[in-house]
Write a protein that holds these residues in place. Structure first.
Motif, PDB file in Angstrom:
ATOM      1  N   SER A 152       0.835  -1.186   0.000  1.00 34.59           N
ATOM      2  CA  SER A 152       0.000   0.000   0.000  1.00 34.59           C
ATOM      3  C   SER A 152       0.878   1.247   0.000  1.00 34.59           C
ATOM      4  CB  SER A 152      -0.935  -0.013   1.207  1.00 34.59           C
ATOM      5  OG  SER A 152      -0.185   0.061   2.391  1.00 34.59           O
ATOM      6  N   PRO A 153       0.365   2.364  -0.536  1.00 37.85           N
ATOM      7  CA  PRO A 153       1.134   3.601  -0.567  1.00 37.85           C
ATOM      8  C   PRO A 153       1.535   4.046   0.837  1.00 37.85           C
ATOM      9  CG  PRO A 153      -0.841   3.797  -1.904  1.00 37.85           C
ATOM     10  CD  PRO A 153      -0.937   2.495  -1.149  1.00 37.85           C
ATOM     11  N   VAL A 154       2.682   4.650   0.937  1.00 36.43           N
ATOM     12  CA  VAL A 154       3.192   5.084   2.236  1.00 36.43           C
ATOM     13  C   VAL A 154       3.014   6.580   2.444  1.00 36.43           C
ATOM     14  CG1 VAL A 154       4.846   3.214   2.470  1.00 36.43           C
ATOM     15  CG2 VAL A 154       5.523   5.313   1.310  1.00 36.43           C
ATOM     16  N   GLN A 155       2.276   7.228   1.569  1.00 41.29           N
ATOM     17  CA  GLN A 155       1.974   8.654   1.651  1.00 41.29           C
ATOM     18  C   GLN A 155       3.214   9.514   1.478  1.00 41.29           C
ATOM     19  OE1 GLN A 155      -0.325   9.203   5.190  1.00 41.29           O
ATOM     20  NE2 GLN A 155      -2.058   8.111   4.384  1.00 41.29           N
ATOM     21  N   ASP A 156       4.209   9.011   0.800  1.00 41.83           N
ATOM     22  CA  ASP A 156       5.381   9.791   0.420  1.00 41.83           C
ATOM     23  C   ASP A 156       5.608   9.495  -1.055  1.00 41.83           C
ATOM     24  OD1 ASP A 156       7.997  10.609  -0.247  1.00 41.83           O
ATOM     25  OD2 ASP A 156       8.616  10.480   1.835  1.00 41.83           O
ATOM     26  N   PRO A 157       5.356  10.459  -1.923  1.00 39.34           N
ATOM     27  CA  PRO A 157       5.439  10.193  -3.359  1.00 39.34           C
ATOM     28  C   PRO A 157       6.797   9.644  -3.799  1.00 39.34           C
ATOM     29  CG  PRO A 157       4.479  12.355  -2.961  1.00 39.34           C
ATOM     30  CD  PRO A 157       4.942  11.819  -1.632  1.00 39.34           C
ATOM     31  N   ALA A 158       7.868  10.111  -3.197  1.00 42.82           N
ATOM     32  CA  ALA A 158       9.190   9.633  -3.587  1.00 42.82           C
ATOM     33  C   ALA A 158       9.360   8.155  -3.237  1.00 42.82           C
ATOM     34  CB  ALA A 158      10.277  10.470  -2.916  1.00 42.82           C
ATOM     35  N   LEU A 169       9.098   2.280  -4.682  1.00 49.49           N
ATOM     36  CA  LEU A 169       8.457   0.991  -4.438  1.00 49.49           C
ATOM     37  C   LEU A 169       7.718   0.470  -5.669  1.00 49.49           C
ATOM     38  CD1 LEU A 169       7.124   1.386  -0.792  1.00 49.49           C
ATOM     39  CD2 LEU A 169       9.174   0.194  -1.590  1.00 49.49           C
ATOM     40  N   SER A 170       7.285   1.369  -6.533  1.00 47.83           N
ATOM     41  CA  SER A 170       6.629   0.916  -7.756  1.00 47.83           C
ATOM     42  C   SER A 170       7.600   0.136  -8.641  1.00 47.83           C
ATOM     43  CB  SER A 170       6.022   2.095  -8.520  1.00 47.83           C
ATOM     44  OG  SER A 170       7.028   2.886  -9.109  1.00 47.83           O
ATOM     45  N   SER A 171       8.886   0.344  -8.439  1.00 44.72           N
ATOM     46  CA  SER A 171       9.897  -0.413  -9.178  1.00 44.72           C
ATOM     47  C   SER A 171       9.815  -1.902  -8.855  1.00 44.72           C
ATOM     48  CB  SER A 171      11.299   0.090  -8.844  1.00 44.72           C
ATOM     49  OG  SER A 171      11.434   1.441  -9.182  1.00 44.72           O
ATOM     50  N   LEU A 172       9.308  -2.233  -7.679  1.00 47.52           N
ATOM     51  CA  LEU A 172       9.144  -3.646  -7.326  1.00 47.52           C
ATOM     52  C   LEU A 172       8.167  -4.337  -8.262  1.00 47.52           C
ATOM     53  CD1 LEU A 172       9.010  -3.475  -3.433  1.00 47.52           C
ATOM     54  CD2 LEU A 172      10.795  -4.519  -4.827  1.00 47.52           C
ATOM     55  N   GLY A 214      17.997  11.962   3.218  1.00 49.58           N
ATOM     56  CA  GLY A 214      17.553  13.308   2.867  1.00 49.58           C
ATOM     57  C   GLY A 214      16.981  14.044   4.065  1.00 49.58           C
ATOM     58  N   PRO A 215      16.513  15.257   3.817  1.00 50.47           N
ATOM     59  CA  PRO A 215      15.946  16.063   4.907  1.00 50.47           C
ATOM     60  C   PRO A 215      14.638  15.459   5.421  1.00 50.47           C
ATOM     61  CG  PRO A 215      15.584  17.121   2.792  1.00 50.47           C
ATOM     62  CD  PRO A 215      16.456  15.925   2.541  1.00 50.47           C
ATOM     63  N   LEU A 216      14.362  15.697   6.685  1.00 47.74           N
ATOM     64  CA  LEU A 216      13.116  15.227   7.288  1.00 47.74           C
ATOM     65  C   LEU A 216      11.939  16.020   6.745  1.00 47.74           C
ATOM     66  CD1 LEU A 216      14.169  14.764  11.012  1.00 47.74           C
ATOM     67  CD2 LEU A 216      13.872  13.005   9.279  1.00 47.74           C
ATOM     68  N   VAL A 217      10.821  15.375   6.627  1.00 42.36           N
ATOM     69  CA  VAL A 217       9.608  16.038   6.161  1.00 42.36           C
ATOM     70  C   VAL A 217       8.985  16.771   7.344  1.00 42.36           C
ATOM     71  CG1 VAL A 217       7.327  15.671   5.165  1.00 42.36           C
ATOM     72  CG2 VAL A 217       9.260  14.253   4.421  1.00 42.36           C
ATOM     73  N   PRO A 218       8.664  18.066   7.174  1.00 42.92           N
ATOM     74  CA  PRO A 218       8.041  18.809   8.286  1.00 42.92           C
ATOM     75  C   PRO A 218       6.755  18.138   8.754  1.00 42.92           C
ATOM     76  CG  PRO A 218       8.598  20.277   6.457  1.00 42.92           C
ATOM     77  CD  PRO A 218       8.816  18.868   5.980  1.00 42.92           C
TER      78      PRO A 218
END
Length: 68
Positions: A17-23, A28-31, A59-63
């Motif tokens: 299921s999507p993890v709510q982070d587009p990146a 994961l769609s590569s799987l 990378g930087p943390l998401v606010p």
């Protein structure tokens, strides 16, 4: 045995299921793409996915999202 295999496949779909982070979702769609690739290509594909996810973690943390 077929019912058992179906149960495993159903759980795998739930885990994807999507993890709510587009990146992360994009990586994961590569799987799914890897699923159709020859088995010999799986290790290299998994290495690329691992590296991509690792670089996202570096990378930087998401606010608004607290680290665990």
């Amino acid at each position: 045995m077929e019912a058992e295999e179906t149960a495993v496949d159903d759980r795998a779909d739930e885990e994807m299921s999507p993890v709510q982070d587009p990146a992360v979702d994009q990586v994961l769609s590569s799987l799914e793409e890897l699923e159709n690739a020859p088995v010999e290509e799986h290790p290299a594909g998994l290495d690329r996915i691992h590296d991509a996810l690792s670089s996202l973690l570096d990378g930087p943390l998401v606010p608004g999202i607290q680290p665990r």
